[in-house]
Design a protein around this motif. Structure first.
Motif, mmCIF file in Angstrom:
data_model
loop_
_atom_site.group_PDB
_atom_site.id
_atom_site.type_symbol
_atom_site.label_atom_id
_atom_site.label_comp_id
_atom_site.label_asym_id
_atom_site.label_seq_id
_atom_site.Cartn_x
_atom_site.Cartn_y
_atom_site.Cartn_z
ATOM 1 N N UNK A 113 0.826 -1.208 0.000
ATOM 2 C CA UNK A 113 0.000 0.000 0.000
ATOM 3 C C UNK A 113 0.860 1.258 0.000
ATOM 4 N N UNK A 114 1.657 1.361 -1.047
ATOM 5 C CA UNK A 114 2.498 2.556 -1.201
ATOM 6 C C UNK A 114 1.621 3.762 -1.516
ATOM 7 N N UNK A 115 2.020 4.908 -0.975
ATOM 8 C CA UNK A 115 1.262 6.140 -1.218
ATOM 9 C C UNK A 115 2.078 7.154 -2.011
ATOM 10 N N UNK A 116 3.128 6.703 -2.663
ATOM 11 C CA UNK A 116 3.954 7.613 -3.464
ATOM 12 C C UNK A 116 3.295 7.872 -4.815
ATOM 13 N N UNK A 117 3.344 9.097 -5.252
ATOM 14 C CA UNK A 117 2.807 9.517 -6.554
ATOM 15 C C UNK A 117 1.367 9.059 -6.769
ATOM 16 N N UNK A 118 0.429 9.437 -5.874
ATOM 17 C CA UNK A 118 -0.960 8.989 -6.040
ATOM 18 C C UNK A 118 -1.666 9.604 -7.245
ATOM 19 N N UNK A 119 -1.143 10.725 -7.757
ATOM 20 C CA UNK A 119 -1.802 11.379 -8.888
ATOM 21 C C UNK A 119 -1.080 11.130 -10.212
ATOM 22 N N UNK A 120 -0.171 10.162 -10.216
ATOM 23 C CA UNK A 120 0.552 9.868 -11.460
ATOM 24 C C UNK A 120 -0.387 9.402 -12.563
ATOM 25 N N UNK A 121 -1.506 8.793 -12.177
ATOM 26 C CA UNK A 121 -2.443 8.281 -13.188
ATOM 27 C C UNK A 121 -3.042 9.404 -14.038
ATOM 28 N N UNK A 122 -3.028 10.645 -13.513
ATOM 29 C CA UNK A 122 -3.618 11.751 -14.271
ATOM 30 C C UNK A 122 -2.899 11.976 -15.594
ATOM 31 N N UNK A 123 -1.618 11.620 -15.667
ATOM 32 C CA UNK A 123 -0.875 11.788 -16.921
ATOM 33 C C UNK A 123 -1.480 10.951 -18.040
ATOM 34 N N UNK A 124 -2.214 9.900 -17.686
ATOM 35 C CA UNK A 124 -2.849 9.057 -18.700
ATOM 36 C C UNK A 124 -3.986 9.769 -19.420
ATOM 37 N N UNK A 125 -4.485 10.857 -18.832
ATOM 38 C CA UNK A 125 -5.499 11.636 -19.537
ATOM 39 C C UNK A 125 -4.893 12.358 -20.735
ATOM 40 N N UNK A 126 -3.595 12.642 -20.684
ATOM 41 C CA UNK A 126 -2.907 13.205 -21.845
ATOM 42 C C UNK A 126 -2.684 12.130 -22.902
ATOM 43 N N UNK A 127 -2.365 10.918 -22.463
ATOM 44 C CA UNK A 127 -2.056 9.828 -23.392
ATOM 45 C C UNK A 127 -3.319 9.193 -23.974
ATOM 46 N N UNK A 128 -4.357 9.071 -23.142
ATOM 47 C CA UNK A 128 -5.559 8.336 -23.548
ATOM 48 C C UNK A 128 -6.813 9.174 -23.302
ATOM 49 N N UNK A 129 -6.779 10.399 -23.780
ATOM 50 C CA UNK A 129 -7.913 11.291 -23.567
ATOM 51 C C UNK A 129 -9.208 10.785 -24.160
ATOM 52 N N UNK A 130 -9.127 10.058 -25.281
ATOM 53 C CA UNK A 130 -10.345 9.538 -25.905
ATOM 54 C C UNK A 130 -11.089 8.585 -24.975
ATOM 55 N N UNK A 131 -10.364 7.863 -24.131
ATOM 56 C CA UNK A 131 -11.019 6.949 -23.200
ATOM 57 C C UNK A 131 -11.885 7.726 -22.201
ATOM 58 N N UNK A 132 -11.392 8.886 -21.768
ATOM 59 C CA UNK A 132 -12.170 9.701 -20.829
ATOM 60 C C UNK A 132 -13.477 10.151 -21.467
#
Length: 483
Positions: free
Chosen positions: A224-243
């Motif tokens: 249960x690491x809590x490092x970089x919890x918002x790193x997933x937001x970068x995927x909105x740049x890579x996979x914006x169509x999925x959003x």
């Protein structure tokens, strides 16, 4: 979904009717168990209060509409991040970076709570109902959003039993709590006290479900690491169509309701807009396509998945051209067979229910407007379910553009046709929902087989352009520095 397929394949290895029956029951358990438990809980809460003579129909109406709003807008809110986070978690698991999974859960939950709180605040400032009821709705709304988040992670980890047991425990608590309140603390003096009690009981049950899922999350993800919890937001740049795929599809499920509410809906307490006949008809129509999801999980996740896996293993592991072409032909053949069977089975069920609604139900149910709308929305729900299946299959093959166009067409088609048929009156309200669903189904079917027919080309020669740096990546970095 592959995890479901593995367990179903084991059941189908035993060529017995009992094993196949278990496979379909397991599929029902996975796809619709929590949903059915919630529906039964709501119905039981309403039945319990029928024993109280002073409880008015308006109380039940307030409870149902409040719960419906919470579910509806939590789905739409969750839909924007759902597919992007799913892709991020899948990539983390594929790359053996399990330590990032729980960290992303913390970030996803924080963003969800912030968005849900903001949406509720707008609602609270505009609504004239009491703040005690508003705060109760806030509790339910936030818990539902977080439950959807945990379902995404626990489903990915194939912890289906924990999911169902948590919902079952919550349902039992809701019913038991209301029963005890009625027996030992029967306070129904206030005009809306019964609605408050039903809402409180249901919210308490969802709290039990919530905490059960939290415990399951802690057990399922020991790292249960809590490092970089918002790193997933970068995927909105890579996979914006999925959003946008997620938001358009989830909003498309309800856009016809919203348009009809604005045109000829009724007000409840100056807060909730609704249309009794159309909302009821569409709810029951959605229930009729439950077999679609059960059959999809069984058929696609067994026969088709084996051919799909074989085809891509030849591509990834250096198969010969002959092997690749032969496996692609086999995959397409099985895909067509399974989809034809899915359409045939669900089509038969929908047709039988349509005939029942035309010939038999009018003898027992006097709500003519609901029945008229139910007949047309049964057909729309059929095409709606098929559209979802096609969109999921497009995502199987990573055709993000095709899935996005399907979701956009689903949303815009239903919205436009609903507006066009508004002047025809209430009897034509379901027509827009049906036509919009049909249009998106036709497009997605054609797109799927066109894309799959060139699956080898797309796998070898075509690459999706993705951004590794963008506004969401910068937002993630700012949030990391802030915390």
């Amino acid at each position: 979904m592959a995890g479901i397929g593995f367990q179903l394949q084991e059941l189908f290895k035993e060529d017995y009717y009992s094993s196949r029956f278990k496979a379909y029951l397991y599929s029902l358990f996975v796809t619709a168990g929590p949903w059915l438990i919630v529906i039964l809980t709501i119905l039981m809460l309403q039945l319990l209060l029928q024993a109280v003579p002073d409880v008015t129909a308006e109380n039940k109406q307030l409870f149902m509409i409040s719960v419906s709003y919470c579910f509806m807008f939590s789905q739409v809110l969750f839909g924007f991040q759902q597919l992007v986070v799913t892709r991020y978690v899948a990539d983390c698991l594929y790359e053996k970076k399990e330590e990032k999974v729980f960290s992303s859960f913390l970030g996803f939950s924080a963003v969800t709570i912030a968005a849900a709180g903001l949406l509720w605040l707008i609602f609270a400032l505009l609504s004239p109902i009491g703040w005690d009821y508003k705060l109760l709705m806030l509790s339910l709304f936030i818990m539902l959003n977080l439950i959807w988040v945990m379902l995404l992670y626990l489903s990915g980890a194939k912890n289906y039993q924990a999911i169902a047991l948590s919902f079952l425990a919550g349902g039992i608590f809701s019913i038991g709590f209301l029963f005890l309140c009625m027996k030992w603390f029967p306070f129904f003096e206030g005009e809306w006290s019964a609605a408050w009690m039903m809402m409180g009981s249901f919210t308490g049950g969802m709290a039990i479900t919530f905490f059960g899922l939290v415990v399951s999350m802690l057990k399922t993800f020991p790292d249960r690491s809590a490092t970089a919890p918002f790193a997933y937001l970068a995927y909105f740049d890579k996979y914006g169509l999925l959003a946008f795929t997620g938001i358009f599809y989830n909003a498309g499920l309800w856009i016809s309701n919203w348009i009809i509410w604005l045109n000829s809906g009724e007000w409840l307490l100056g807060t909730f807009r609704y249309h009794p006949s159309y909302d009821t008809a569409l709810f029951y129509a959605y229930l009729t396509i439950l077999p679609t999801y059960v059959i999809f999980v069984v058929s696609i996740e067994t026969r088709f998945y084996e051919r799909y896996k074989t085809f891509f293993s030849f591509i990834n592991d250096g198969g010969t051209l002959s092997q690749i072409m032969k496996s692609k032909t086999s995959m397409i053949l099985v895909l067509k067979q399974e989809l034809e069977r899915l359409v045939r089975y669900q089509g038969f069920i929908s047709l039988a229910l349509l005939i029942l609604a035309v010939l038999l139900l009018p003898l027992f149910i006097k709500a003519d407007s609901v029945l008229d709308l139910f007949r047309i929305t049964i057909i729309g729900a059929f095409f709606n379910g098929m559209t979802l299946i096609m969109m999921l299959l497009l995502l199987y093959f990573d055709d993000r553009r095709g899935a996005f166009r399907t979701a956009l067409l689903f949303f815009s088609g239903i919205a436009i046709t609903t507006v066009v048929f508004l002047p025809a009156g209430e009897s034509a309200y379901g027509t827009g929902f049906t036509l919009g669903s049909l249009i998106s189904f036709i497009y997605s079917s054609a797109r799927l087989f066109q894309y799959v027919g060139k699956a080898d080309y797309y796998a070898f020669c075509r690459s999706h352009k993705t951004r590794s740096d963008g506004p969401f990546h910068r937002l993630a970095l700012k949030l990391e520095r802030w915390i």
